[in-house]
Design an enzyme around this catalytic site. Structure first.
Site, PDB file in Angstrom:
ATOM      1  N   GLU A 130       0.985  -1.267  -0.060  1.00 21.38           N
ATOM      2  CA  GLU A 130       0.011  -0.130  -0.036  1.00 21.38           C
ATOM      3  C   GLU A 130       0.932   1.144  -0.090  1.00 21.38           C
ATOM      4  O   GLU A 130       1.855   1.238   0.848  1.00 21.38           O
ATOM      5  CB  GLU A 130      -0.831   0.123   1.243  1.00 21.38           C
ATOM      6  CG  GLU A 130      -2.074   1.086   1.309  1.00 21.38           C
ATOM      7  CD  GLU A 130      -2.802   0.988   2.235  1.00 21.38           C
ATOM      8  OE1 GLU A 130      -2.757   0.359   3.217  1.00 21.38           O
ATOM      9  OE2 GLU A 130      -3.908   2.029   2.366  1.00 21.38           O
ATOM     10  N   GLY A 262       3.060   2.393  10.626  1.00 18.71           N
ATOM     11  CA  GLY A 262       2.871   1.651  12.090  1.00 18.71           C
ATOM     12  C   GLY A 262       2.445   0.174  11.585  1.00 18.71           C
ATOM     13  O   GLY A 262       3.264  -0.796  11.981  1.00 18.71           O
ATOM     14  N   ASN A 266      -2.329  -6.484   5.474  1.00 12.54           N
ATOM     15  CA  ASN A 266      -2.460  -7.318   4.241  1.00 12.54           C
ATOM     16  C   ASN A 266      -3.070  -8.536   4.644  1.00 12.54           C
ATOM     17  O   ASN A 266      -3.155  -8.977   5.618  1.00 12.54           O
ATOM     18  CB  ASN A 266      -0.841  -7.889   4.056  1.00 12.54           C
ATOM     19  CG  ASN A 266       0.107  -6.668   4.031  1.00 12.54           C
ATOM     20  OD1 ASN A 266      -0.158  -5.947   3.221  1.00 12.54           O
ATOM     21  ND2 ASN A 266       0.979  -6.895   4.982  1.00 12.54           N
ATOM     22  N   GLU A 299      -5.514  -3.114  12.597  1.00 12.97           N
ATOM     23  CA  GLU A 299      -5.417  -3.715  11.270  1.00 12.97           C
ATOM     24  C   GLU A 299      -6.243  -5.117  11.177  1.00 12.97           C
ATOM     25  O   GLU A 299      -6.571  -5.517  10.140  1.00 12.97           O
ATOM     26  CB  GLU A 299      -3.872  -4.323  11.314  1.00 12.97           C
ATOM     27  CG  GLU A 299      -2.854  -3.094  11.547  1.00 12.97           C
ATOM     28  CD  GLU A 299      -2.989  -2.288  10.716  1.00 12.97           C
ATOM     29  OE1 GLU A 299      -3.345  -2.170   9.584  1.00 12.97           O
ATOM     30  OE2 GLU A 299      -2.353  -0.818  11.142  1.00 12.97           O
ATOM     31  N   GLU A 321     -10.126   3.753   5.991  1.00 14.34           N
ATOM     32  CA  GLU A 321      -9.208   4.213   7.099  1.00 14.34           C
ATOM     33  C   GLU A 321     -10.327   4.966   8.241  1.00 14.34           C
ATOM     34  O   GLU A 321     -10.197   4.723   9.330  1.00 14.34           O
ATOM     35  CB  GLU A 321      -8.217   5.163   6.678  1.00 14.34           C
ATOM     36  CG  GLU A 321      -7.200   4.489   5.806  1.00 14.34           C
ATOM     37  CD  GLU A 321      -6.479   3.318   6.592  1.00 14.34           C
ATOM     38  OE1 GLU A 321      -6.480   3.275   7.806  1.00 14.34           O
ATOM     39  OE2 GLU A 321      -5.804   2.495   5.948  1.00 14.34           O
TER      40      GLU A 321
HETATM   41  N1  PHE Z   1      -3.184   0.861   5.720  1.00 17.63           N
HETATM   42  C1  PHE Z   1      -2.299   0.987   6.914  1.00 17.63           C
HETATM   43  C2  PHE Z   1      -3.305   1.374   8.170  1.00 17.63           C
HETATM   44  O1  PHE Z   1      -4.047   2.175   8.503  1.00 17.63           O
HETATM   45  C3  PHE Z   1      -1.159   2.273   6.708  1.00 17.63           C
HETATM   46  C4  PHE Z   1      -0.240   2.056   5.786  1.00 17.63           C
HETATM   47  C5  PHE Z   1      -0.366   2.896   4.680  1.00 17.63           C
HETATM   48  C6  PHE Z   1       0.847   1.398   6.265  1.00 17.63           C
HETATM   49  C7  PHE Z   1       0.729   2.655   3.734  1.00 17.63           C
HETATM   50  C8  PHE Z   1       1.883   1.333   5.312  1.00 17.63           C
HETATM   51  C9  PHE Z   1       1.693   1.845   4.168  1.00 17.63           C
HETATM   52  O2  PHE Z   1      -3.324   0.438   8.886  1.00 17.63           O
HETATM   53 ZN    ZN Z   2      -5.518   1.581   8.503  1.00 19.42          ZN
END
Ligand code: PHE
Ligand code: ZN
Length: 862
Positions: A130, A262, A266, A299, A321
């Site tokens: 991501e 953080g 996945n 997560e 988010e």
């Molecule tokens: N999608 C992740 C989260 O909010 C954050 C994230 C974004 C991590 C881009 C890595 C790269 O939990």
């Molecule tokens: Zn997130």
């Protein structure tokens, strides 16, 4: 960002340009032959025409920093047109119906310092895809609305080989993983290394047996128990509260030391920055434990809000988010204290999101254009995105919120959805029209809410009228705004402190609007914006006596805390601008609360914490003053001393009463006591030359006490010896040493901060390639307000130097950290000039990344 800015960057992407991808991709087959500098990636992609895009189309795939070895279409060699951003196969070279594309590329994980795509961290392979990292792994339609089933074969001489989904076969040096759930490429992950598991099991409500593992490097197994219990609590909570069950036979979490953010959700294989998963009582503070619990939950919750239902495009990022942050906030409140959690969340919202919303980086929760999507993982998308959901829930009520969420999950499961889809489920369930509410998504900026009160005594009881005025200030690219829907939770107290009108939600939807309360026996004292019911700035001139009254009597815990905070800000503002003495009302109110054993210690600890320097600078700026960072710093020291003197008689006893003995528990109860104890210790240290804090450090039996006492000592100019003891005890522990680095910078005296950074960046254990260590030092500099903004300009210079140095290695982290400069318009001409010079110097750096150039450009007002 709604109207394209003049001289828009040619790389700008616009929401209005969205078009479905011309092909659908049902199955992806990947083979990885892992080697540090020459990993081969073989991809077999089965494409079919997308009925939403009739006609013949070129096949365009994203790909960056890949060496193409070969490409076959239906088994026949093709020679695609390759450019630095991808490859194209002309429509005429493709069969008319479906076809299979096979590619082989070579990549070099070991030299990947950007930590995006496939990279290595301490000998272990891992990925971060991501938002657009998958295109650094193989040629692919790297966009979230292309969802496919992945089958992955990993080959490498590593004991542990992990990917998404369920493991289907494995042998010496290889493993095969199959993920039955279609997903976008940004949720792909692989991990390979010499890892050990902390294992557990979970049985879902419907009886699915799930194997759980937290994978770590050998030696870290003893720090997984807390994360595991947080995971199981999250799984149970999502079943109980949202009716969401886990959907695979295995759920893996991996801790890595080198990670830009953080953690990452996945599918079936969450990857965590080790800082936000590993914890033991002697290495992690109570705040670390709480953060770990929240991020594990966050997560995990993405499995439904993000993975099963994903985003159509990156403009919809808040869809996953904002909702997932809202869910993790609810979860933490349920696990701990709702009142304390809400206060902490609002502190963070104001510190990061309000700051962003009032500066040159302000953008809508759903932006309409971007240059680099990595720059939009912001407090606005996350925290304001969560606030919008909280407002929606307040407006429709808990029952309709639950019905809307059920509909969202059934209607959009397996889809890549939009904010329109999200709002539609609420409209369909409630019959409401959310057109006006939607402005929260499209208009940037923090609304300001003015309040006017009127009282009319009458025979059958008096009438009290509250008239609100909302103003929506201009933000970059959005000069004009329209009125928003603002839920204003209000309660009324009568002069003896009884609540005469319990919390009521007023729904404001006009620029100016009045609400009446009738039949009251006396003019009430209002408690407005209870629970912080909307992310707005309440502008109301309130006599100090009324704030003190609410601090003593408000039944809404958030507003009770808010009253104390407002008093402290009023006092500090007067101390800074008029040289006033600390207000007696504040000192009395704090004294009463600090020693009131009927009040939750965690709440008392929060109430005793003074507003941050940055918050004071923002506050002074908003009322037309030019904040002087050094005067703010000095006023806070003075107020702290006055508070210490006022509380002096009770402090030793409070400090002693809050000691927690017995086995360590990170739960909210004991953690709250420790927080109050440290608050008392901090005040005590103003009076006893560090005696009590030194004793606390010496006797500390956990990291909260040890690091807490050390920080207090350093803040007051003591603690050199303790710092050395701490440093040698933990020299081998990277996570604890991050604290050792950070505390020296964050507690440095204003004129020493830049020099401390300079000294620490020469330390043999400073490693700029490790984002945690880089942030520990340079992030702590920008958090030291008076140090960063010191007159000499040394703070600005040293940060700019290091961002320029980091950018070629890790543009994403360099760009994120550049936001330290976003507050420049608040300050005096000298500081503005120095910050603008720092930004100009960054922009002039040769080969500057898209990430950092977008940020510096926006801050400078390009
Ligand atoms: N999608 C992740 C989260 O909010 C954050 C994230 C974004 C991590 C881009 C890595 C790269 O939990
Ligand atoms: Zn997130």
């Amino acid at each position: 960002m709604s109207s394209p800015l003049i001289d828009a960057d040619p790389r700008t992407v616009y929401l209005v340009d969205y078009q479905p991808y011309p092909f659908v991709l049902d199955q992806v087959h990947l083979t990885f032959r892992l080697a540090p500098r020459a990993t081969r990636v073989l991809a077999r992609l089965s494409f079919a025409p997308n009925p939403l895009r009739p006609g013949r189309h070129d096949l365009r795939l994203n790909g960056e920093k890949l060496t193409l070895i070969s490409a076959l279409v239906d088994g026949r060699k093709v020679v695609p047109a390759v450019d630095p951003e991808g490859l194209t196969i002309a429509a005429g070279d493709l069969p008319p119906g479906g076809f299979v594309l096979e590619t082989e590329v070579e990549i070099s994980p070991e030299t990947n310092t950007a930590l995006e795509g496939l990279y290595m961290s301490k000998g272990m392979y891992c990925t971060q895809c991501e938002a657009e990292g998958f295109r650094k792994i193989t040629y692919y339609p790297d966009r979230p609305d292309v969802m496919a089933r992945f089958f992955v074969r990993l080959e490498g001489a590593m004991p542990v080989l992990l990917s998404n989904g369920n493991m289907v076969a494995q042998g010496e040096g290889w493993a095969e993983w199959d993920d039955p759930w279609p997903k976008p490429a940004y949720l792909f992950a692989l991990v390979a290394g010499d890892l050990v598991a902390h294992p557990d099991r979970f049985t879902t409500k419907s009886g699915r047996e799930v194997a759980l593992n937290i994978w770590v490097r050998p030696g870290d197994e003893t720090r997984c128990a807390w994360g595991m219990q947080a995971l199981k609590a999250s799984m149970t909570w999502d079943e109980d509260v949202y009716g969401r069950e886990y959907d695979l036979d295995i759920f893996n979490i991996v801790a890595v030391d080198d990670f830009n953010m953080g953690a990452m959700e996945n599918k079936g294989l969450n990857i965590f920055n080790s800082k936000v998963v590993l914890a033991s009582p002697d290495t992690a503070t109570d705040d670390d434990f709480a953060r770990i619990e929240a991020i594990i939950a966050h997560e995990y919750f993405h499995n439904w809000t993000g993975n099963r239902i994903t985003c159509r495009d990156w403009f919809q990022l808040c869809l996953k988010e904002g909702l997932t942050v809202f869910r993790d906030q609810q979860f933490s409140g349920d696990m701990r204290s709702h009142a304390v959690k809400r206060i902490e969340d609002v502190l963070m919202l104001r510190a990061r999101q309000f700051r962003e919303d009032q500066g040159p980086l302000a953008h809508a929760v759903r932006p309409e254009s971007f240059v680099e999507i990595n720059n939009f993982y912001t407090a606005t998308i996350y925290e304001k995105g969560a606030e919008i959901i909280g407002m929606l829930k307040r407006l429709v009520g808990d029952a309709d919120y639950a019905r809307a969420l059920d509909l969202y999950f059934t209607r959009h499961d397996g889809q890549a959805a939009t904010i329109e889809d999200w709002l539609k489920v609420f409209e369909d369930v409630t019959g409401r029209d959310l057109t006006q509410f939607k402005r929260w998504y499209s208009q940037a900026g923090t609304p300001r809410l003015g309040v006017h009160e009127a009282w009319a005594a009458g025979v059958g009881g008096g009438t009290y009228t509250l008239t609100f005025t909302q103003t929506n200030p201009p933000t970059p690219g959005q000069p004009d705004k329209e009125a928003k829907v603002i839920p204003i939770a209000v309660g009324l107290l009568n002069p003896n402190g009884d609540e005469v009108v319990p919390t009521t939600v007023l729904e404001m939807n006009k620029p100016v609007q009045s609400f009446q309360f009738t039949g009251l026996s006396a003019r009430p004292i209002p408690s407005i914006l209870r629970g912080f019911s909307a992310p707005v700035i309440l502008e109301r001139d309130v006599p100090q006596s009324e704030r003190a009254f609410l601090l003593a009597h408000d039944t809404d815990p958030f507003n009770r805390w808010e009253a104390g905070r407002a008093l402290a800000k009023d006092t500090l503002a007067r101390m800074v601008t008029k040289g006033a003495e600390p207000a007696a009302d504040l000192l009395e109110g704090m004294a009463r609360l600090a020693f009131d054993d009927s009040v939750d210690p965690a709440f008392r600890a929060l109430a005793l914490r003074l507003p941050s320097d940055d918050d004071m600078a923002a506050t002074l700026h908003s009322v037309g003053h030019v904040p002087d960072p050094l005067r703010i710093h000095a006023a806070k020291r003075d107020l702290g001393l006055a508070l210490a003197k006022r509380l002096a008689a009770g402090l030793p006893q409070l400090e002693a009463a809050c000691r927690t003995d017995g086995p360590f528990s990170p739960d909210a109860g004991p953690a709250g006591k420790r927080a109050l104890r440290l608050a008392a210790l901090s005040l005590l240290t103003r009076l006893d030359a560090g005696q009590a804090a030194k004793a606390a450090f010496a006797k500390a039996s956990n990291m909260t006490e040890s690091f807490g006492a050390l920080s207090i000592l350093l803040e007051n100019g003591y603690g050199e010896e303790e710092l050395a003891t701490f440093g040698s005890r933990w020299a081998q522990d990277r996570l604890v040493m991050d604290k050792w680095f950070a505390v020296q910078v964050s507690m440095a005296a204003p004129d020493q901060a830049a020099a401390t950074v300079d000294r620490l960046t020469r330390h043999p254990d400073f490693d700029m390639k490790n984002p945690n260590r880089f942030r520990a030092v340079l992030g702590a500099l920008s958090a030291n307000h008076a140090g960063f903004h010191h007159d000499s300009g040394a703070g600005y210079r040293v940060l700019a130097d290091w961002l320029i140095r980091l950018d070629p290695l890790n543009p994403q982290t360099a760009a994120r950290m550049s936001a330290a400069f976003e507050t420049w318009p608040r300050y005096d001409a000298d500081r503005q000039g120095m910050i603008r010079a720092a930004l100009a110097r960054i922009l002039a750096a040769p080969g500057l990344s898209r990430d950092l150039s977008e940020m510096a450009g926006r801050m400078r007002g390009a």
